[in-house]
Motif scaffolding. Structure first.
Motif, PDB file in Angstrom:
ATOM      1  N   CYS A   1      -1.064  -4.295   7.618  1.00 47.05           N
ATOM      2  CA  CYS A   1      -1.478  -3.948   6.028  1.00 47.05           C
ATOM      3  C   CYS A   1      -2.079  -2.463   5.970  1.00 47.05           C
TER       4      CYS A   1
ATOM      5  N   LEU B   1      -1.154  -1.747   0.822  1.00 41.86           N
ATOM      6  CA  LEU B   1      -1.551  -2.321  -0.613  1.00 41.86           C
ATOM      7  C   LEU B   1      -2.045  -0.977  -1.477  1.00 41.86           C
TER       8      LEU B   1
ATOM      9  N   ASP C   1      -4.495  -0.622   3.776  1.00 39.83           N
ATOM     10  CA  ASP C   1      -5.223  -0.401   2.864  1.00 39.83           C
ATOM     11  C   ASP C   1      -6.290   1.013   2.161  1.00 39.83           C
TER      12      ASP C   1
END
Length: 187
Positions: A80, A7, A82
């Motif tokens: 995820c 992300l 980041d």
């Protein structure tokens, strides 16, 4: 086998807040901040988060590859990463996730947190916890455009799905979109 989603979003896009909400909705999700992992690699040189991006491109790349290799060795089941797609440096923009890192992490999906340049500008102006460079609305819009283009190119390298997440409403709305993405890829 792990489910890996990258992300990305430019500073002020709301990644941290959206990911906090996402973990509340989907507790199995583990979030790894790629910049923090790079900072761990650079910490022996007294380089802080806001100065890491000012290193030479080759030094950033070297630190990033070492961080990615450590992450890949201990990848959680649903993770995820980041990060930022493109990092503004004094001489231009460098990839936040170079090709070598994409290949090491082998993501299933690459997402960009999307919001307006004016929203980002206002968030940056109000955030007194960071030493952010001041950018005009036009510079922020340019950063959004090149980040989006870069992430789409990353999907070609990795065969990952490109999945933009809209952060125009509340962080909870964006978190729900992100959790839908996770669920669609994990079931």
């Amino acid at each position: 086998m792990s489910l890996v989603i990258i992300l990305a979003g430019i500073p002020g896009s709301g990644k941290s807040t959206v990911l906090e909400e996402s973990v509340k909705l989907f507790p199995e999700l583990k979030v790894i901040n790629y910049g923090d992992m790079m900072l761990n690699e650079a910490s022996m040189q007294n380089i802080d988060k806001d100065h890491l991006r000012k290193l030479s491109f080759s030094k950033q790349k070297e630190i990033g590859i070492a961080a990615a290799k450590k992450m890949a060795k201990n990848m959680p089941n649903i993770v995820c990463i980041d990060t930022h797609a493109m990092i503004k440096t004094p001489v231009g923009y460098c990839p936040g996730i170079p090709e070598e890192v994409i290949k090491i992490l082998n993501p299933d999906a690459i997402s960009m947190l999307e919001c307006s340049s004016s929203t980002i500008y206002n968030r940056r102006t109000l955030d007194k916890t960071r030493r952010r460079d001041q950018e005009t609305l036009e510079e922020i819009e340019y950063h959004l455009q090149i980040s989006r283009s870069f992430l789409i190119a990353c999907t070609a390298i990795s065969s990952a799905l490109f999945a933009p997440i809209q952060n125009q409403g509340t962080p909870l709305d964006a978190a729900k979109q992100f959790v839908r993405l996770i669920e669609s890829l994990s079931y």
